[in-house]
Scaffold this motif. Structure first.
Motif, mmCIF file in Angstrom:
data_model
loop_
_atom_site.group_PDB
_atom_site.id
_atom_site.type_symbol
_atom_site.label_atom_id
_atom_site.label_comp_id
_atom_site.label_asym_id
_atom_site.label_seq_id
_atom_site.Cartn_x
_atom_site.Cartn_y
_atom_site.Cartn_z
ATOM 1 N N ARG A 24 -5.442 2.816 10.514
ATOM 2 C CA ARG A 24 -6.348 1.669 10.830
ATOM 3 C C ARG A 24 -6.451 0.940 9.557
ATOM 4 O O ARG A 24 -6.605 -0.410 9.658
ATOM 5 N N THR A 25 -6.770 1.702 8.500
ATOM 6 C CA THR A 25 -7.332 1.017 7.102
ATOM 7 C C THR A 25 -6.050 0.059 6.785
ATOM 8 O O THR A 25 -6.069 -1.036 6.264
ATOM 9 N N TYR A 84 -12.340 6.993 3.048
ATOM 10 C CA TYR A 84 -11.330 6.078 3.656
ATOM 11 C C TYR A 84 -9.817 6.778 3.422
ATOM 12 O O TYR A 84 -8.964 6.199 3.881
ATOM 13 N N LYS A 127 0.823 -1.207 -0.073
ATOM 14 C CA LYS A 127 0.023 0.129 -0.104
ATOM 15 C C LYS A 127 0.706 1.274 0.049
ATOM 16 O O LYS A 127 1.924 1.353 0.616
ATOM 17 N N VAL A 176 -6.685 6.433 8.315
ATOM 18 C CA VAL A 176 -5.821 5.876 7.157
ATOM 19 C C VAL A 176 -4.748 4.682 7.852
ATOM 20 O O VAL A 176 -4.735 3.397 7.297
ATOM 21 N N THR A 181 -8.141 -2.773 9.283
ATOM 22 C CA THR A 181 -9.093 -2.424 9.741
ATOM 23 C C THR A 181 -9.839 -1.378 9.200
ATOM 24 O O THR A 181 -9.583 -0.175 9.755
ATOM 25 N N PRO A 182 -10.456 -1.132 8.060
ATOM 26 C CA PRO A 182 -10.932 -0.118 7.431
ATOM 27 C C PRO A 182 -11.690 0.859 8.294
ATOM 28 O O PRO A 182 -12.496 0.517 9.071
#
Length: 390
Positions: free
Chosen positions: A303-304, A261, A101, A301, A308-309
């Protein structure tokens, strides 16, 4: 395992890295930055002079120290050349890197004014700690003459900060300082306070040209007037840095468009901070170059990224204007609701301004002198008005 890659080592980049490491201790984390990677608080740049701070004193931690704190690989002095969203690679001066990512925390660039004159390129902008170091050298000894272009948030903060030791001229096309953010009553109060500090306000005009004049500069205004300055500072605004986003084919507006998100139009690429335009997934977007939305975005961001989104919660948060001669707090008018009007109230020596949209809903406010109690009371009132309408 491919790493999480963050491009940018400013407050946005380091904050999302710190929040991510609270949740995930093992995933490889790379931070790529064109500068030396030192951590400093950018908002301090506009009020560091009165505190006697040199540029070197503003950096809290070196890149090596940040790497140790974050368990990250920080590659400094490398400029990212290209992003390939399909291949999930980043090409930089230091090589090509694959990512799981990617986070764009590339910030904003200073708007460069279009000026005539043989010294137009010598006008200074302060958007980084290195810029501040150059500016400190340029302004010289106390008593020097400094022309500041732009009486917005940063220009007013610099003017108030420098006025104690220098002769300041503040130039802006609007009839009052901070006209785009503050209620007219608060702008008028700030104007009076700056003038009492000795700031010479040249309003309703702009700078047309900057020319060398012996060891100083001749600054010619659009109304034909001219002034002398030992340094010229441009504080006319910042613009989200969209160069990498455009090259990668990401959707942009004023900023890099992100959904609720923080994800851009490309899968697994996120953006936050001054470069992002929030709310694109909710039918409208807004650039928010302030600390509170940056922190909220970084937490969500992170957490995503950790699996976890989490949607970004952009709660109302006042901007504290760092003008000690007229301490002010502002909750800016939302971009989508500027068809309303300000209401002004003087109460116990304070100017309190509330903004009501076309439906009569309070959506913004400003107060001076500001303090925590009155800010919280106005936030509570704001929430109550919104809930009543809903």
């Amino acid at each position: 395992m491919k790493p999480i890659i963050i491009i940018g080592s400013g407050l946005a980049g380091y904050t999302v890295a710190r929040e991510f490491r609270k949740l995930d201790k093992t995933t490889p984390l790379f931070i790529l930055t064109a500068d030396d990677g030192g951590f400093y608080s950018k908002p301090m740049l506009s009020n560091a002079f009165a505190q006697g701070k040199q540029a070197s004193q503003l950096t809290s931690f070196t890149a090596a120290q940040m790497a140790g704190q974050l368990g990250a690989t920080i590659i400094t002095g490398t400029r990212v050349i290209a992003i390939d969203p399909a291949a999930k690679t980043v090409e930089a001066g230091a090589g090509k890197f694959g990512y799981e990512k990617l986070v764009l925390a590339v910030g904003a660039r200073a708007v460069r004014p279009s000026l005539d004159g043989d010294a137009a390129e010598e006008v200074i902008s302060v958007n980084h700690v290195d810029d501040y170091a150059n500016f400190r050298r340029a302004i010289g000894e106390p008593g020097s003459r400094i022309a500041i272009m732009g009486a917005g948030l940063i220009g007013c903060e610099f003017a108030d900060d420098l006025a104690g030791g220098h002769r300041i001229t503040l130039i802006d096309p609007n009839p009052l300082p901070l006209a785009a953010l503050a209620a007219p009553a608060l702008s008028a109060g700030l104007k009076e306070a700056l003038e009492k500090r000795g700031v010479d306000l040249r309003l309703g005009t702009t700078v047309r040209s900057v020319d060398r004049d012996a060891n100083a500069y001749a600054v010619t205004l659009s109304d034909g007037r001219q002034l002398q300055a030992d340094a010229v500072l441009s504080a006319i605004g910042l613009r989200p840095d969209l160069r990498l986003a455009h090259a990668a084919g990401l959707q942009t507006g004023r900023g890099i468009l992100v959904d609720d998100y923080g994800m851009t139009s490309a899968q697994d690429i996120f953006a936050l901070g001054d470069c992002a335009e929030y709310g694109a997934g909710s039918g409208g977007g807004e650039v928010m170059p302030y600390i509170a939305p940056l922190m909220s975005a970084a937490r969500a961001v992170a957490r995503t990224l950790a699996g976890t989104p989490a949607a970004i919660e952009l709660k109302p948060a006042p901007v504290i204007v760092k003008t000690p001669s007229y301490p002010m707090a502002l909750l800016p008018v939302p971009a989508a609701g500027k068809n309303g009007a300000w209401q002004e109230l003087l109460h116990e020596g304070r100017t309190i301004c509330r903004y009501h949209d076309a439906d009569g809903v309070m959506t913004a406010f400003g107060v001076a002198p500001q303090e925590a109690g009155i800010r919280q009371a106005l936030l509570a009132e704001l929430g109550s008005r919104i809930r009543q309408v809903a």
